[in-house]
Design a protein around this motif. Structure first.
Motif, short mmCIF file in Angstrom:
data_model
loop_
_atom_site.label_atom_id
_atom_site.label_comp_id
_atom_site.label_asym_id
_atom_site.label_seq_id
_atom_site.Cartn_x
_atom_site.Cartn_y
_atom_site.Cartn_z
N TYR A 111 1.74 -1.39 -7.42
CA TYR A 111 3.09 -0.90 -7.12
C TYR A 111 4.01 -0.91 -8.35
CZ TYR A 111 3.56 -6.00 -6.44
OH TYR A 111 3.49 -7.37 -6.58
N PHE A 168 6.46 3.26 -3.25
CA PHE A 168 6.56 1.94 -2.59
C PHE A 168 8.01 1.56 -2.28
CE2 PHE A 168 2.54 1.77 -4.88
CZ PHE A 168 1.69 1.19 -3.96
N ASN A 203 7.51 -1.59 2.67
CA ASN A 203 6.71 -1.83 1.48
C ASN A 203 7.36 -2.86 0.56
OD1 ASN A 203 4.71 -0.02 2.24
ND2 ASN A 203 5.62 1.68 1.12
#
Length: 297
Positions: free
Chosen positions: A79, A130, A135
């Motif tokens: 991420y 993300f 998330n």
């Protein structure tokens, strides 16, 4: 004599060059300008999104090795934003933060307090995919389990606001792009249709002497593709001039657009010019070839 010269000059497939190329060039130029605006907006939105950070506050009295281990752990996460293959993870020590605060405010709170109460912070830039609240919540929980991490913080309200605005702008621009494409296609189609209007009797004459539909269409279609490519090339040159001028007025503007994106846009304009010219000419030819003599008049 003059009438015979006029007849000789009128060849199969020939129709006004300047007016057609000018109209098609204008339409493609406007579309190209909007394409550049779309690229700038998209790239700027991406830059803003890629600068969304999660701040990871560390425990006090961590050793250099412990801090390095935390940074390495975060750097391999999927991420994290990467630029030129390098993870966008940065350590800001409490000493650096104190100096920056003193520089911005003109007050040295460390000298006043006799101690630095700040913590070392690791900033992690999160990839746009993300940015959803669920998330980010999962990312926060995951980072908090890393040994040596004191607290994880991010501005959820700001991130939500950025995501909503980017989505709204994207929908509006896509809507305008579709509308503009339709207008450009209609404009080019009508321009070519009017240009072919002067050739309707010549087309009928060729039909009467037994020429096949393919034989009659070929010169017009080839000429239409040529006109479309010429108009596309001229529009690209004009766009290059506009971009160069805009970059001279606004420093760093070109840095927001990649060369490969401009190359794709240029190729798209050439393809649109050629394809719309081809299909518009084909449709107009089909119409004129099916008309009765009374309709031609």
């Amino acid at each position: 004599m003059s009438r015979e010269k006029r007849i000789k000059k009128k060849k199969l497939g020939s129709y006004p060059f300047v007016s057609v190329v000018f109209s098609v060039t204008l339409a493609l130029f406007v579309m190209g300008l909007f394409g550049i605006l779309l690229l700038l907006t998209n790239n700027l939105s991406k830059i803003i999104q890629e600068n969304v950070e999660v701040q990871v506050f560390l425990n006090k009295n961590l050793s250099t090795n412990e801090r390095t281990k935390i940074i390495k752990t975060l750097s391999v996460k999927d991420y994290v934003v990467r630029k030129d293959g390098e993870a966008q993870v940065q350590l800001i020590t409490k000493e650096q933060a104190a100096k920056q605060f003193a520089k911005e405010t003109g007050e040295d709170f460390v000298a006043f307090l006799g101690d630095n109460p700040l913590r070392d912070v690791v900033t992690v830039k999160i990839s746009p995919e993300f940015h959803q609240e669920e998330n980010l919540s999962e990312i926060k929980k995951e980072i908090q389990f890393i040994r040596g991490v004191y607290e994880v913080s991010y501005m959820q309200t700001l991130i939500n606001s950025i995501n909503k605005n980017v989505q709204k702008i994207g929908l509006v621009l896509v809507g305008f792009a579709i509308l503009l494409l339709l207008i450009v296609v209609i404009l080019i189609h009508n321009t070519i249709k009017l240009a072919l209007f002067s050739q309707r009797f010549l087309i009928r004459s060729m039909q009467l002497v037994g020429a096949t539909a393919r034989f009659i269409r070929s010169p017009f279609l080839n000429r239409a593709i040529g006109f479309g490519l010429i108009a596309g090339f001229i529009s690209i040159v004009l766009l290059a001039g506009v971009i160069h001028y805009a970059d001279a007025q606004i420093e760093g503007l070109l840095s927001l657009v990649k060369l490969e994106q401009l190359g794709i846009l240029s190729a798209t304009l050439l393809v649109i010019g050629a394809m719309v010219g081809f299909f518009s000419t084909f449709a107009a030819m089909k119409k004129y070839m099916k008309m009765s003599l009374d309709e031609l008049y």
